[in-house]
Design an enzyme around this catalytic site. Structure first.
Site, PDB file in Angstrom:
ATOM      1  N   ARG A  59      -7.455   6.914  11.521  1.00 31.41           N
ATOM      2  CA  ARG A  59      -6.639   5.851  12.084  1.00 31.41           C
ATOM      3  C   ARG A  59      -5.181   5.996  11.665  1.00 31.41           C
ATOM      4  O   ARG A  59      -4.891   6.493  10.584  1.00 31.41           O
ATOM      5  CB  ARG A  59      -7.175   4.466  11.729  1.00 31.41           C
ATOM      6  CG  ARG A  59      -7.499   4.242  10.271  1.00 31.41           C
ATOM      7  CD  ARG A  59      -8.798   3.406  10.190  1.00 31.41           C
ATOM      8  NE  ARG A  59      -9.029   2.882   8.860  1.00 31.41           N
ATOM      9  CZ  ARG A  59      -9.649   3.591   7.913  1.00 31.41           C
ATOM     10  NH1 ARG A  59     -10.040   4.827   8.143  1.00 31.41           N
ATOM     11  NH2 ARG A  59      -9.848   3.043   6.739  1.00 31.41           N
ATOM     12  N   ASP A  91      -4.173  -3.118  -1.913  1.00 26.68           N
ATOM     13  CA  ASP A  91      -3.604  -1.946  -1.253  1.00 26.68           C
ATOM     14  C   ASP A  91      -2.880  -1.185  -2.360  1.00 26.68           C
ATOM     15  O   ASP A  91      -1.896  -1.674  -2.916  1.00 26.68           O
ATOM     16  CB  ASP A  91      -2.632  -2.384  -0.146  1.00 26.68           C
ATOM     17  CG  ASP A  91      -2.670  -1.440   1.044  1.00 26.68           C
ATOM     18  OD1 ASP A  91      -3.150  -0.295   0.880  1.00 26.68           O
ATOM     19  OD2 ASP A  91      -2.220  -1.854   2.127  1.00 26.68           O
ATOM     20  N   ARG A 128      -2.477   7.686   7.097  1.00 25.97           N
ATOM     21  CA  ARG A 128      -2.950   7.765   5.733  1.00 25.97           C
ATOM     22  C   ARG A 128      -4.442   8.044   5.685  1.00 25.97           C
ATOM     23  O   ARG A 128      -4.921   8.756   4.825  1.00 25.97           O
ATOM     24  CB  ARG A 128      -2.631   6.438   5.033  1.00 25.97           C
ATOM     25  CG  ARG A 128      -3.241   6.309   3.654  1.00 25.97           C
ATOM     26  CD  ARG A 128      -2.771   5.031   2.980  1.00 25.97           C
ATOM     27  NE  ARG A 128      -1.321   4.956   2.965  1.00 25.97           N
ATOM     28  CZ  ARG A 128      -0.627   3.818   3.004  1.00 25.97           C
ATOM     29  NH1 ARG A 128      -1.250   2.676   3.074  1.00 25.97           N
ATOM     30  NH2 ARG A 128       0.689   3.830   2.983  1.00 25.97           N
ATOM     31  N   TYR A 129      -5.168   7.449   6.590  1.00 27.40           N
ATOM     32  CA  TYR A 129      -6.618   7.614   6.628  1.00 27.40           C
ATOM     33  C   TYR A 129      -6.980   8.645   7.694  1.00 27.40           C
ATOM     34  O   TYR A 129      -6.235   8.828   8.655  1.00 27.40           O
ATOM     35  CB  TYR A 129      -7.280   6.276   6.969  1.00 27.40           C
ATOM     36  CG  TYR A 129      -7.061   5.184   5.941  1.00 27.40           C
ATOM     37  CD1 TYR A 129      -7.726   5.218   4.717  1.00 27.40           C
ATOM     38  CD2 TYR A 129      -6.209   4.118   6.199  1.00 27.40           C
ATOM     39  CE1 TYR A 129      -7.547   4.212   3.781  1.00 27.40           C
ATOM     40  CE2 TYR A 129      -6.024   3.104   5.269  1.00 27.40           C
ATOM     41  CZ  TYR A 129      -6.699   3.145   4.062  1.00 27.40           C
ATOM     42  OH  TYR A 129      -6.519   2.153   3.145  1.00 27.40           O
ATOM     43  N   LYS A 182      -6.577   1.132   0.684  1.00 30.71           N
ATOM     44  CA  LYS A 182      -7.160  -0.155   0.303  1.00 30.71           C
ATOM     45  C   LYS A 182      -8.447   0.038  -0.498  1.00 30.71           C
ATOM     46  O   LYS A 182      -9.259   0.899  -0.180  1.00 30.71           O
ATOM     47  CB  LYS A 182      -7.462  -0.965   1.563  1.00 30.71           C
ATOM     48  CG  LYS A 182      -6.226  -1.321   2.366  1.00 30.71           C
ATOM     49  CD  LYS A 182      -6.608  -1.996   3.664  1.00 30.71           C
ATOM     50  CE  LYS A 182      -5.419  -2.310   4.549  1.00 30.71           C
ATOM     51  NZ  LYS A 182      -4.710  -1.119   5.062  1.00 30.71           N
ATOM     52  N   CYS A 225      10.606 -10.173  12.691  1.00 26.96           N
ATOM     53  CA  CYS A 225       9.528 -11.149  12.619  1.00 26.96           C
ATOM     54  C   CYS A 225      10.136 -12.521  12.850  1.00 26.96           C
ATOM     55  O   CYS A 225      11.241 -12.784  12.379  1.00 26.96           O
ATOM     56  CB  CYS A 225       8.890 -11.145  11.241  1.00 26.96           C
ATOM     57  SG  CYS A 225       7.899  -9.688  10.955  1.00 26.96           S
ATOM     58  N   ARG A 264       7.204  -5.678   3.328  1.00 23.36           N
ATOM     59  CA  ARG A 264       8.230  -4.836   3.946  1.00 23.36           C
ATOM     60  C   ARG A 264       9.605  -5.514   3.833  1.00 23.36           C
ATOM     61  O   ARG A 264      10.497  -5.270   4.649  1.00 23.36           O
ATOM     62  CB  ARG A 264       7.875  -4.550   5.404  1.00 23.36           C
ATOM     63  CG  ARG A 264       6.579  -3.762   5.528  1.00 23.36           C
ATOM     64  CD  ARG A 264       6.464  -2.985   6.833  1.00 23.36           C
ATOM     65  NE  ARG A 264       5.238  -2.214   6.851  1.00 23.36           N
ATOM     66  CZ  ARG A 264       4.160  -2.525   7.584  1.00 23.36           C
ATOM     67  NH1 ARG A 264       4.178  -3.586   8.365  1.00 23.36           N
ATOM     68  NH2 ARG A 264       3.076  -1.770   7.538  1.00 23.36           N
ATOM     69  N   ASP A 305       0.951  -7.492  -2.861  1.00 18.81           N
ATOM     70  CA  ASP A 305       1.414  -6.183  -3.322  1.00 18.81           C
ATOM     71  C   ASP A 305       2.530  -6.295  -4.364  1.00 18.81           C
ATOM     72  O   ASP A 305       3.218  -7.299  -4.446  1.00 18.81           O
ATOM     73  CB  ASP A 305       1.956  -5.363  -2.133  1.00 18.81           C
ATOM     74  CG  ASP A 305       0.841  -4.930  -1.194  1.00 18.81           C
ATOM     75  OD1 ASP A 305      -0.295  -4.748  -1.648  1.00 18.81           O
ATOM     76  OD2 ASP A 305       1.132  -4.777   0.012  1.00 18.81           O
ATOM     77  N   CYS A 310       8.385 -13.991   5.853  1.00 16.94           N
ATOM     78  CA  CYS A 310       7.499 -14.507   4.809  1.00 16.94           C
ATOM     79  C   CYS A 310       8.047 -14.054   3.462  1.00 16.94           C
ATOM     80  O   CYS A 310       8.345 -12.872   3.282  1.00 16.94           O
ATOM     81  CB  CYS A 310       6.088 -13.958   4.977  1.00 16.94           C
ATOM     82  SG  CYS A 310       5.485 -14.094   6.665  1.00 16.94           S
ATOM     83  N   CYS A 323       6.437 -10.947   1.903  1.00 17.94           N
ATOM     84  CA  CYS A 323       6.298  -9.758   2.760  1.00 17.94           C
ATOM     85  C   CYS A 323       6.389  -8.452   1.973  1.00 17.94           C
ATOM     86  O   CYS A 323       7.249  -8.288   1.112  1.00 17.94           O
ATOM     87  CB  CYS A 323       7.393  -9.777   3.813  1.00 17.94           C
ATOM     88  SG  CYS A 323       7.276  -8.374   4.941  1.00 17.94           S
TER      89      CYS A 323
END
Ligand SMILES: *Cc1c(COP(=O)(O)O)cnc(C)c1O
Ligand code: SF4
Length: 418
Positions: A140, A354, A136-137, A361, A149, A158, A317, A153, A156
């Site tokens: 990076r 984000d 995206r950037y 971000k 995981c 995702r 998010d 969480c 989350c």
């Protein structure tokens, strides 16, 4: 091979300072897991195998009303449950608002408020140039190696992936990602993410990290992992030895509440740091969990004591099934305002949103600039006092007498001229 425990006073091979585990280290577990031998408790594979994933297991460990049980059983059909014994041992069973419990135990709002938000707010799927790689950037790239995981969480972003079952990238998929990285010499920073990449064996991780390291234009490798907070036993000498060979590597972890910064977690962070890997924290701001100046300050102080630098504090998010945990954006800005200047600058994270649709971000700050002119600025400090600051003008040879810096005493704290 997996080194399942870190025996007391064992020296890590990357360093000659003894890493001593305090004797009192895992006393909190005994409430729930009294009969588990110490060697199992410290074995991350035991912790991983014995994750709590069903309502039947959970009821045996924490008290849940009949209504809560009914809710959990319907929520987990859509959004599964997974908690490591270690992480569950941090829950205070007498506190229904316990901050660890709220992050890990499902609640009905995950489905009752599900119309709000998106499945994939960051558009990671659309932004994937090859499966699992988001570029995206400009400089990076982020690679997703697995969706597994140890703790799922509830906040989350995702969450959408959980239904597709546990997957890890195939050898061919990893090869395609490496190929992309080799062909794109503008990428100097690779973020290994997930799910949690530390669910992969150390040997598998080494195979991937070593091949990324072999790419000449990749300067730094970052690993995003919540293991230090939810399964710190994973951070063993084997893993740290491996990481120490492929630096510069940075590890970004995810602590949200001071109760997570336990002696075990501190030992894990210390072990990573001694391998030459700086540890930074990316917290998520969560309603009723860590959304006050006091809690964020305690969290960041605990992190600094563990030599972990608070890096980001993320606005939660817009993800389906997390609305009940989201705070108004003002809450985050007020938290930063309550910390900046009042405590160590090192303790203050960057509050960030984000953006949806892969906008990236954006960091948000309290506004300290009351006015900005060519000649001067009016700035408000952390106490609300207003100061004039002379703005240098490279063209000017003389300085007007009015253009000097200093406290502005005819202004109120709101910057209004009396
Ligand atoms: C967050 C993120 C990064 C890294 O952002 P930094 O601000 O450099 O920490 C890179 N790529 C993607 C897709 C991200 O979501
Ligand atoms: S550790 Fe990260 S990726 Fe894994 S469930 Fe938690 S928030 Fe999601």
């Amino acid at each position: 091979m997996i080194n399942s425990s870190l025996p007391p006073a064992k020296e890590t091979s990357t360093n000659n300072v003894a890493l001593v585990l305090p004797e009192t280290i895992s006393t909190s577990r005994h409430r729930f897991f009294r009969n588990v031998p110490e060697s199992s408790w410290k074995d991350w594979k035991w912790q991983f195998r014995n994750r709590i994933t069903s309502l039947e297991q959970l009821v045996r460990l924490i008290s849940l009303s009949a209504e809560e049980q009914a809710h959990i059983s319907s929520v987990i059909r859509r959004y599964p449950l997974s908690i490591t014994p270690y992480y569950l041992s941090l829950v205070n069973p007498d506190d229904p608002d316990d901050p660890i419990r709220k992050q890990a135990v499902p609640c009905i709002q995950e489905i009752s408020m599900r119309s709000l938000g998106f499945e994939d707010p960051l558009a990671e799927k659309e932004n994937s140039v090859v499966p699992g790689l988001v570029h995206r950037y400009p400089d990076r790239a982020l690679i997703v190696l697995t969706d597994i995981c140890p703790v799922l969480c509830r906040h989350c972003n995702r969450k959408r992936e959980w239904r597709h079952g546990a997957w890890t990238r195939t050898v061919a998929e990893i090869e395609a990602m490496l190929d992309y990285l080799r062909r794109h010499d503008e990428v100097r920073d690779v973020i290994i993410s997930g799910g949690d990449p530390l669910t992969l064996s150390t040997a598998k991780l080494e195979a991937i990290i070593s091949r990324i390291r072999a790419i000449k234009h990749i300067e730094i490798i970052r690993i995003g992992s919540r293991f230090p907070a939810v399964l710190p036993q994973r951070i063993d000498a084997d893993l740290c030895d491996m990481l120490s060979k492929y630096g510069p590597i940075w590890l970004n972890t995810h602590f949200n509440h001071p109760n997570e910064v336990t002696p075990e977690a501190a030992v894990a962070c210390d072990c990573i740091l001694r391998a030459g890997v700086p540890v930074n924290n990316q917290a998520v701001l969560l309603r009723g969990i860590n959304d006050s100046v006091a809690t964020q300050t305690r969290l960041c102080h605990a992190l600094l004591k563990a030599k972990v630098r608070p890096y980001y504090l993320f606005q939660c998010d817009e993800v389906q099934g997390t609305e009940h945990l989201r705070t108004p954006v003002e809450t985050g800005i007020k938290i930063i305002q309550g910390m900046r200047g009042h405590t160590s600058g090192l303790a203050v994270p960057n509050f960030a949103i984000d953006l949806v649709d892969g906008g990236g971000k954006v960091t948000l700050q309290p506004d300290y600039v009351l006015s900005m002119r060519k000649a001067d600025l009016l700035l408000k400090n952390y106490e609300g006092k207003v100061f004039r600051y002379r703005n240098p003008n490279p063209q000017s040879r003389t300085v007007a007498t009015s253009a000097v810096s200093g406290v502005v005493d005819n202004l109120t704290a709101d910057g209004i001229v009396k």
